[in-house]
Design a protein around this motif. Structure first.
Motif, PDB file in Angstrom:
ATOM      1  N   MET A  62     -44.644  52.645 -30.890  1.00  0.00           N
ATOM      2  CA  MET A  62     -43.241  52.629 -31.314  1.00  0.00           C
ATOM      3  C   MET A  62     -42.312  52.444 -30.121  1.00  0.00           C
ATOM      4  O   MET A  62     -41.368  51.651 -30.172  1.00  0.00           O
ATOM      5  N   ALA A  63     -42.563  53.173 -29.041  1.00  0.00           N
ATOM      6  CA  ALA A  63     -41.720  53.077 -27.848  1.00  0.00           C
ATOM      7  C   ALA A  63     -41.821  51.691 -27.219  1.00  0.00           C
ATOM      8  O   ALA A  63     -40.804  51.066 -26.897  1.00  0.00           O
ATOM      9  N   ASP A  64     -43.044  51.207 -27.044  1.00  0.00           N
ATOM     10  CA  ASP A  64     -43.267  49.892 -26.446  1.00  0.00           C
ATOM     11  C   ASP A  64     -42.616  48.807 -27.293  1.00  0.00           C
ATOM     12  O   ASP A  64     -41.929  47.914 -26.779  1.00  0.00           O
ATOM     13  N   SER A  65     -42.799  48.883 -28.591  1.00  0.00           N
ATOM     14  CA  SER A  65     -42.224  47.871 -29.485  1.00  0.00           C
ATOM     15  C   SER A  65     -40.707  47.909 -29.455  1.00  0.00           C
ATOM     16  O   SER A  65     -40.056  46.852 -29.429  1.00  0.00           O
ATOM     17  N   ALA A  66     -40.118  49.102 -29.446  1.00  0.00           N
ATOM     18  CA  ALA A  66     -38.653  49.200 -29.399  1.00  0.00           C
ATOM     19  C   ALA A  66     -38.121  48.577 -28.113  1.00  0.00           C
ATOM     20  O   ALA A  66     -37.110  47.858 -28.140  1.00  0.00           O
ATOM     21  N   CYS A  67     -38.791  48.836 -27.006  1.00  0.00           N
ATOM     22  CA  CYS A  67     -38.356  48.248 -25.728  1.00  0.00           C
ATOM     23  C   CYS A  67     -38.502  46.728 -25.749  1.00  0.00           C
ATOM     24  O   CYS A  67     -37.561  45.993 -25.418  1.00  0.00           O
ATOM     25  N   ALA A  68     -39.669  46.249 -26.158  1.00  0.00           N
ATOM     26  CA  ALA A  68     -39.925  44.807 -26.144  1.00  0.00           C
ATOM     27  C   ALA A  68     -39.040  44.072 -27.147  1.00  0.00           C
ATOM     28  O   ALA A  68     -38.509  42.992 -26.855  1.00  0.00           O
ATOM     29  N   TRP A  69     -38.864  44.630 -28.323  1.00  0.00           N
ATOM     30  CA  TRP A  69     -38.089  43.938 -29.346  1.00  0.00           C
ATOM     31  C   TRP A  69     -36.605  43.946 -29.025  1.00  0.00           C
ATOM     32  O   TRP A  69     -35.899  42.994 -29.345  1.00  0.00           O
ATOM     33  N   VAL A  74     -32.372  39.498 -26.720  1.00  0.00           N
ATOM     34  CA  VAL A  74     -31.503  38.792 -25.773  1.00  0.00           C
ATOM     35  C   VAL A  74     -32.243  37.750 -24.934  1.00  0.00           C
ATOM     36  O   VAL A  74     -31.615  36.846 -24.401  1.00  0.00           O
ATOM     37  N   ALA A  75     -33.579  37.873 -24.831  1.00  0.00           N
ATOM     38  CA  ALA A  75     -34.315  37.002 -23.916  1.00  0.00           C
ATOM     39  C   ALA A  75     -35.326  36.090 -24.590  1.00  0.00           C
ATOM     40  O   ALA A  75     -35.961  35.287 -23.918  1.00  0.00           O
ATOM     41  N   GLY A  76     -35.514  36.206 -25.888  1.00  0.00           N
ATOM     42  CA  GLY A  76     -36.509  35.372 -26.557  1.00  0.00           C
ATOM     43  C   GLY A  76     -37.904  35.953 -26.400  1.00  0.00           C
ATOM     44  O   GLY A  76     -38.094  37.162 -26.482  1.00  0.00           O
ATOM     45  N   ASP A  77     -38.870  35.101 -26.127  1.00  0.00           N
ATOM     46  CA  ASP A  77     -40.270  35.508 -26.036  1.00  0.00           C
ATOM     47  C   ASP A  77     -40.490  36.373 -24.794  1.00  0.00           C
ATOM     48  O   ASP A  77     -40.177  35.967 -23.677  1.00  0.00           O
ATOM     49  N   VAL A  78     -41.046  37.577 -24.995  1.00  0.00           N
ATOM     50  CA  VAL A  78     -41.236  38.532 -23.902  1.00  0.00           C
ATOM     51  C   VAL A  78     -42.578  39.234 -24.046  1.00  0.00           C
ATOM     52  O   VAL A  78     -43.190  39.225 -25.116  1.00  0.00           O
ATOM     53  N   LEU A 103     -31.259  47.962 -20.812  1.00  0.00           N
ATOM     54  CA  LEU A 103     -30.399  48.579 -19.804  1.00  0.00           C
ATOM     55  C   LEU A 103     -29.843  47.536 -18.846  1.00  0.00           C
ATOM     56  O   LEU A 103     -28.683  47.598 -18.457  1.00  0.00           O
ATOM     57  N   LYS A 104     -30.700  46.576 -18.450  1.00  0.00           N
ATOM     58  CA  LYS A 104     -30.281  45.513 -17.529  1.00  0.00           C
ATOM     59  C   LYS A 104     -31.211  44.329 -17.693  1.00  0.00           C
ATOM     60  O   LYS A 104     -32.422  44.504 -17.817  1.00  0.00           O
ATOM     61  N   ALA A 105     -30.629  43.154 -17.671  1.00  0.00           N
ATOM     62  CA  ALA A 105     -31.416  41.928 -17.782  1.00  0.00           C
ATOM     63  C   ALA A 105     -31.171  41.074 -16.554  1.00  0.00           C
ATOM     64  O   ALA A 105     -30.035  40.949 -16.089  1.00  0.00           O
ATOM     65  N   SER A 106     -32.255  40.515 -16.018  1.00  0.00           N
ATOM     66  CA  SER A 106     -32.140  39.559 -14.915  1.00  0.00           C
ATOM     67  C   SER A 106     -32.736  38.240 -15.389  1.00  0.00           C
ATOM     68  O   SER A 106     -33.091  38.091 -16.549  1.00  0.00           O
ATOM     69  N   SER A 107     -32.892  37.303 -14.491  1.00  0.00           N
ATOM     70  CA  SER A 107     -33.374  35.984 -14.893  1.00  0.00           C
ATOM     71  C   SER A 107     -34.827  36.005 -15.368  1.00  0.00           C
ATOM     72  O   SER A 107     -35.226  35.169 -16.164  1.00  0.00           O
ATOM     73  N   ARG A 108     -35.636  36.987 -14.907  1.00  0.00           N
ATOM     74  CA  ARG A 108     -37.057  37.001 -15.271  1.00  0.00           C
ATOM     75  C   ARG A 108     -37.519  38.271 -15.970  1.00  0.00           C
ATOM     76  O   ARG A 108     -38.575  38.271 -16.597  1.00  0.00           O
ATOM     77  N   SER A 109     -36.783  39.363 -15.825  1.00  0.00           N
ATOM     78  CA  SER A 109     -37.239  40.609 -16.426  1.00  0.00           C
ATOM     79  C   SER A 109     -36.077  41.442 -16.948  1.00  0.00           C
ATOM     80  O   SER A 109     -34.918  41.194 -16.601  1.00  0.00           O
ATOM     81  N   VAL A 134     -39.863  44.630 -19.028  1.00  0.00           N
ATOM     82  CA  VAL A 134     -40.272  43.592 -19.967  1.00  0.00           C
ATOM     83  C   VAL A 134     -40.036  42.248 -19.297  1.00  0.00           C
ATOM     84  O   VAL A 134     -38.951  41.999 -18.755  1.00  0.00           O
ATOM     85  N   ALA A 135     -41.061  41.394 -19.316  1.00  0.00           N
ATOM     86  CA  ALA A 135     -40.975  40.090 -18.655  1.00  0.00           C
ATOM     87  C   ALA A 135     -40.715  38.987 -19.669  1.00  0.00           C
ATOM     88  O   ALA A 135     -41.285  38.990 -20.761  1.00  0.00           O
ATOM     89  N   LYS A 136     -39.850  38.068 -19.284  1.00  0.00           N
ATOM     90  CA  LYS A 136     -39.629  36.886 -20.107  1.00  0.00           C
ATOM     91  C   LYS A 136     -40.853  35.993 -19.993  1.00  0.00           C
ATOM     92  O   LYS A 136     -41.424  35.847 -18.917  1.00  0.00           O
ATOM     93  N   VAL A 137     -41.238  35.393 -21.102  1.00  0.00           N
ATOM     94  CA  VAL A 137     -42.376  34.490 -21.121  1.00  0.00           C
ATOM     95  C   VAL A 137     -41.817  33.078 -20.970  1.00  0.00           C
ATOM     96  O   VAL A 137     -40.963  32.659 -21.773  1.00  0.00           O
ATOM     97  N   GLY A 138     -42.301  32.365 -19.951  1.00  0.00           N
ATOM     98  CA  GLY A 138     -41.826  31.004 -19.694  1.00  0.00           C
ATOM     99  C   GLY A 138     -42.549  30.019 -20.560  1.00  0.00           C
ATOM    100  O   GLY A 138     -43.309  30.371 -21.459  1.00  0.00           O
ATOM    101  N   GLY A 139     -42.333  28.770 -20.261  1.00  0.00           N
ATOM    102  CA  GLY A 139     -42.992  27.683 -21.000  1.00  0.00           C
ATOM    103  C   GLY A 139     -44.475  27.711 -20.800  1.00  0.00           C
ATOM    104  O   GLY A 139     -45.139  28.698 -21.044  1.00  0.00           O
ATOM    105  N   GLU A 140     -45.061  26.642 -20.299  1.00  0.00           N
ATOM    106  CA  GLU A 140     -46.503  26.580 -20.105  1.00  0.00           C
ATOM    107  C   GLU A 140     -46.935  27.551 -19.028  1.00  0.00           C
ATOM    108  O   GLU A 140     -46.251  27.771 -18.050  1.00  0.00           O
ATOM    109  N   GLY A 141     -48.098  28.148 -19.241  1.00  0.00           N
ATOM    110  CA  GLY A 141     -48.644  29.026 -18.237  1.00  0.00           C
ATOM    111  C   GLY A 141     -48.195  30.465 -18.342  1.00  0.00           C
ATOM    112  O   GLY A 141     -48.521  31.276 -17.488  1.00  0.00           O
ATOM    113  N   GLY A 142     -47.437  30.829 -19.374  1.00  0.00           N
ATOM    114  CA  GLY A 142     -47.085  32.234 -19.561  1.00  0.00           C
ATOM    115  C   GLY A 142     -45.861  32.665 -18.790  1.00  0.00           C
ATOM    116  O   GLY A 142     -44.867  31.998 -18.761  1.00  0.00           O
ATOM    117  N   ARG A 143     -45.998  33.786 -18.089  1.00  0.00           N
ATOM    118  CA  ARG A 143     -44.859  34.440 -17.438  1.00  0.00           C
ATOM    119  C   ARG A 143     -44.262  33.642 -16.328  1.00  0.00           C
ATOM    120  O   ARG A 143     -44.790  33.042 -15.527  1.00  0.00           O
TER     121      ARG A 143
END
Length: 143
Positions: A62-69, A74-78, A103-109, A134-143
């Motif tokens: 529940m905690a992990d899902s709340a954080c990731a979702w 705001v960031a799409g696939d994570v 709490l805070k978002a940067s370009s990658r996490s 939580v890390a944003k998932v990029g295009g090909e190759g994952g993170r």
């Protein structure tokens, strides 16, 4: 919290496609602008540990899902890269409710926070808190 129906549809599709989330019966109550609220009905035959509390793995889900979702709103696939869970009290009740926020978002996490509550006889009791990266998932190759 402004709800985005398309984002909610995507998240519900992720829940259906994720066996553990589907088994838990996760439902999203609200989603948008870096916040989320989700819940599960407690199924004692599946979710309880030997003392009759909801198992810590379910509380962690529940905690992990709340954080990731919340991050996904705001960031799409994570994906979660790390989380710290503090179990504060036994989770006893008919439902678990989790509220997550960015709490805070940067370009990658994103740094996120969640609270998990057990609902018993209509009353919420705080049973856990979590802090996650939580890390944003990029295009090909994952993170």
């Amino acid at each position: 919290m402004s709800e985005n129906p398309r984002l909610l549809e995507r998240l519900e599709a992720v829940i259906r496609a994720t066996p553990f989330a589907a088994l838990m019966g996760a439902r999203v109550n609200a989603l948008g602008d870096g916040v989320v609220e989700l819940e599960v009905d407690v199924k004692p035959e599946v979710m309880h540990q030997h003392h009759g509390f909801v198992h810590g793995a379910v509380v962690g889900f529940m905690a992990d899902s709340a954080c990731a979702w919340a991050a996904a709103s705001v960031a799409g696939d994570v994906v979660t890269s790390e989380y710290k869970l503090n179990l504060l009290a036994p989770a006893v009740g008919e439902r678990l409710l989790a509220r997550g926020r960015v709490l805070k978002a940067s370009s990658r996490s994103l740094a996120t926070f969640a609270e998990v509550f057990a609902i018993r006889n209509g009353e919420e009791k705080l049973v856990a808190v979590a802090l996650a990266s939580v890390a944003k998932v990029g295009g090909e190759g994952g993170r």
